[in-house]
Design a protein around this motif. Structure first.
Motif, PDB file in Angstrom:
ATOM      1  N   VAL A 105       0.849  -1.195   0.000  1.00  0.00           N
ATOM      2  CA  VAL A 105       0.000   0.000   0.000  1.00  0.00           C
ATOM      3  C   VAL A 105       0.883   1.243   0.000  1.00  0.00           C
ATOM      4  O   VAL A 105       2.031   1.209   0.431  1.00  0.00           O
ATOM      5  CB  VAL A 105      -0.975   0.027   1.204  1.00  0.00           C
ATOM      6  N   GLY A 137       2.277   5.866   3.915  1.00  0.00           N
ATOM      7  CA  GLY A 137       1.321   6.570   4.775  1.00  0.00           C
ATOM      8  C   GLY A 137      -0.022   5.873   4.899  1.00  0.00           C
ATOM      9  O   GLY A 137      -0.875   6.300   5.666  1.00  0.00           O
ATOM     10  N   ASN A 138      -0.222   4.776   4.140  1.00  0.00           N
ATOM     11  CA  ASN A 138      -1.488   4.049   4.234  1.00  0.00           C
ATOM     12  C   ASN A 138      -1.391   2.774   5.066  1.00  0.00           C
ATOM     13  O   ASN A 138      -2.363   2.011   5.175  1.00  0.00           O
ATOM     14  CB  ASN A 138      -2.026   3.723   2.838  1.00  0.00           C
ATOM     15  N   ALA A 139      -0.200   2.496   5.604  1.00  0.00           N
ATOM     16  CA  ALA A 139      -0.032   1.426   6.590  1.00  0.00           C
ATOM     17  C   ALA A 139       1.203   1.838   7.382  1.00  0.00           C
ATOM     18  O   ALA A 139       1.786   2.891   7.112  1.00  0.00           O
ATOM     19  CB  ALA A 139       0.172   0.074   5.925  1.00  0.00           C
ATOM     20  N   ASP A 140       1.607   1.019   8.360  1.00  0.00           N
ATOM     21  CA  ASP A 140       2.792   1.390   9.139  1.00  0.00           C
ATOM     22  C   ASP A 140       3.833   0.287   8.993  1.00  0.00           C
ATOM     23  O   ASP A 140       3.813  -0.682   9.743  1.00  0.00           O
ATOM     24  CB  ASP A 140       2.404   1.636  10.599  1.00  0.00           C
ATOM     25  N   ARG A 156      -3.518  -0.996  -5.098  1.00  0.00           N
ATOM     26  CA  ARG A 156      -4.629  -1.251  -4.165  1.00  0.00           C
ATOM     27  C   ARG A 156      -5.948  -1.498  -4.878  1.00  0.00           C
ATOM     28  O   ARG A 156      -6.978  -0.937  -4.544  1.00  0.00           O
ATOM     29  CB  ARG A 156      -4.736  -0.115  -3.152  1.00  0.00           C
ATOM     30  N   ASN A 184      -2.193   5.132  10.583  1.00  0.00           N
ATOM     31  CA  ASN A 184      -1.315   3.960  10.480  1.00  0.00           C
ATOM     32  C   ASN A 184      -1.894   2.841   9.628  1.00  0.00           C
ATOM     33  O   ASN A 184      -1.302   1.765   9.502  1.00  0.00           O
ATOM     34  CB  ASN A 184      -0.951   3.432  11.871  1.00  0.00           C
ATOM     35  N   ALA A 185      -3.095   3.054   9.091  1.00  0.00           N
ATOM     36  CA  ALA A 185      -3.675   2.153   8.087  1.00  0.00           C
ATOM     37  C   ALA A 185      -4.646   3.020   7.303  1.00  0.00           C
ATOM     38  O   ALA A 185      -4.769   4.218   7.592  1.00  0.00           O
ATOM     39  CB  ALA A 185      -4.397   0.981   8.730  1.00  0.00           C
ATOM     40  N   ASP A 186      -5.323   2.460   6.311  1.00  0.00           N
ATOM     41  CA  ASP A 186      -6.269   3.265   5.546  1.00  0.00           C
ATOM     42  C   ASP A 186      -7.657   2.656   5.673  1.00  0.00           C
ATOM     43  O   ASP A 186      -8.025   1.764   4.917  1.00  0.00           O
ATOM     44  CB  ASP A 186      -5.817   3.358   4.089  1.00  0.00           C
TER      45      ASP A 186
END
Lengths: 334, 334
Positions: A130, A133-136, B332, B134-136
């Motif tokens: 992803v 910034g859309n996961a860690d 995605r 930390n996620a989307d």
């Protein structure tokens, strides 16, 4: 040569195949995985245990382990808590764009080492990427399959009045290790996560006695939450003695400093067993022979009083109701 | 009453249990799930198919589906592509703090509807919550188990020279539906995702003939990538005819406008079957009777020439090498 994970590594196309063939598949090669079909296929006959967990621990490396070791041990332990011998694992990665491939490789090595220790093989998997910034960094899902011996019936619903409660060792190590790593705290005695596969400990316990009624690993929510779950599921009371619950000195000191109660801190290499009282001592003796059970002790018993509730006799002789965790102490601990 | 997901919903404590008992468990109640032990346990005898996938589609709602429907259909289809009858599913959620509970409920409903359609039940699961940013919104992992009839041997490695290539319908719908939703594009004919469970289509195909050698759903990387995988896995050549590959007019127009090639766009309700040439017509006829196969056609064949490669005869009579997807067209997408 890419040094970081790109979105294209999750495209399903060329870079995905390269990542698979170079990094992800070779360490885990086995005939079931190597077929690379949409499903892994094998013959099975018996009682199958099936479990799943997603791991989102932050940071992904911590003293005593990392997200890879955790993702294997956590799911192996969920199988073991049903009395199952772990057999097969799936591994599914959600990677944040920009993760260093060197870090991914370290985690793959750690997954490999943990599967070897737990004697489980990976037979299917998936990788998604992803945008930044859309996961860690990295999330890992593992699902596990195991076989349960015939006749064995271990369930959170099986605790009976007068059963003994055995805890396999010190509590709070995992949670405090992750926390201190995350916050950059230094203690004079470093705290290491207890993250470990417990399947062999469980099989040794079952050799000692088949009268093990419940098994559960006190992860998120800690020992307090696990005991509450068991009390509710079995509709019995549980009484424990504070002085019997082992806590390492460094963990106790860190908890006092930060205002945490070790009863609510996550563990990743501990189990609670509820065992017929006549068999508890022999199970305990067997546990103490295993490296993950050296500090095991009988911490309490199952009562007909206060069904659904957990009571702790404190060091000072008072009785205190121990509730489930409310609120969130330590997010992303596993 | 909380309207959004809080970190404490992932704590393993009280709010986690409330979310489970109020929102997550009731729609899926069944004796295996309701036990709430660390693993689901059941008797099984036969050939088991096991698969896993994590879904990170953005946006989580799109025309024709959402991440919940996708997470069920995608994994059901991976089981079906091994010839398995899907039986059991695990569902593991990674939720971003702040997700509206109303949105989660819509997705749970959609998961429920999809499991009903695919005749599969959820028997184990997990929920984690990560801090905002930390996620989307929501990632879902599903792992699936299915049973494969004895004797059946379907694998990407089984294509044989002179076999026919059957495609179950129009390509590119899912990818272009998600893309247009994400980018806020409007087309005169709205494009809907083809997201659907294909297990019944597959079982009907297997009634028509046991001479189905390979099955695969052309998801990430599209038809082109899937055909390349099959050509390599079986070490054969594949030749397809451009004019036989069905593409909806709206999808073709959108692709032309945006510079995409439908051959590389993801599908979530389509399959490629490689079938013994003597059986291809009867399998095709059976497919056309199923709502997910009405547009099926024979698009090409397996050759001994150019092993490992896919060649397309264009409308203009030329031959073009069709490679795997390189780079990333649409991150995605699933």
């Amino acid at each position: 040569m890419n040094k970081t994970i790109l979105l294209a590594h999750g495209s399903g196309g060329k870079l995905s195949h390269e990542l698979l063939e170079k990094n992800l598949l070779p360490p885990f090669s086995n005939p079931l995985l190597d077929k690379l079909d949409d499903s892994a296929v094998f013959e099975f006959s018996g009682r199958l245990a099936f479990t799943t967990d997603s791991y989102v621990v932050n940071p992904i490396f911590f003293p005593g382990g990392d997200i890879g070791k955790l993702a294997v041990c956590g799911t192996v332990n969920d199988l073991a808590m049903s009395g199952a011998k772990p057999l097969y694992l799936s591994v599914s990665l959600v990677i944040e764009e920009g993760l260093l491939i060197e870090k991914l490789e370290r985690i793959i090595k750690s997954i490999k080492a943990a599967t070897k220790k737990a004697e489980i093989i990976i037979i299917t998997g998936d990788t998604k990427v992803v945008n930044r910034g859309n996961a860690d960094k990295l999330f890992i899902n593992t699902s596990g399959l195991g076989i349960i011996p015939p006749q064995l019936d271990i369930s959170g619903a099986n605790a009976r009045v007068s059963d003994k409660i055995i805890l396999s060792g010190n509590i709070g190590d995992h949670g405090m290790a992750v926390m201190s790593q995350r916050e950059g705290l230094k203690f004079s005695t470093p705290i290491k996560s207890d993250c470990a596969p417990l399947n062999k400990l469980v099989s040794q316990m079952l050799e000692a006695s088949s009268q093990i009624h419940c098994l559960r690993d006190p992860t998120r929510g800690g020992l307090a939450t696990t005991l509450n779950e068991l009390a509710k599921q079995s509709n019995v009371g549980i009484t424990i003695e504070e002085e019997k619950v082992p806590v390492a000195e460094a963990v106790r000191a860190a908890c006092e400093l930060l205002g945490f109660d070790p009863l609510y801190i996550a563990n990743e290499g501990k189990l609670v067993a509820i065992v017929d009282s006549a068999h508890a001592e022999s199970v305990l003796a067997k546990m103490k022979q295993n490296r993950y059970g050296t500090n095991a002790s009988i911490i309490g018993e199952v009562t007909s009083d206060h069904p659904g509730r957990v009571i702790m006799k404190t060091r000072l002789g008072a009785s205190r109701i121990i509730d489930m965790l409310s609120g969130e102490l330590l997010p992303r601990i596993c």
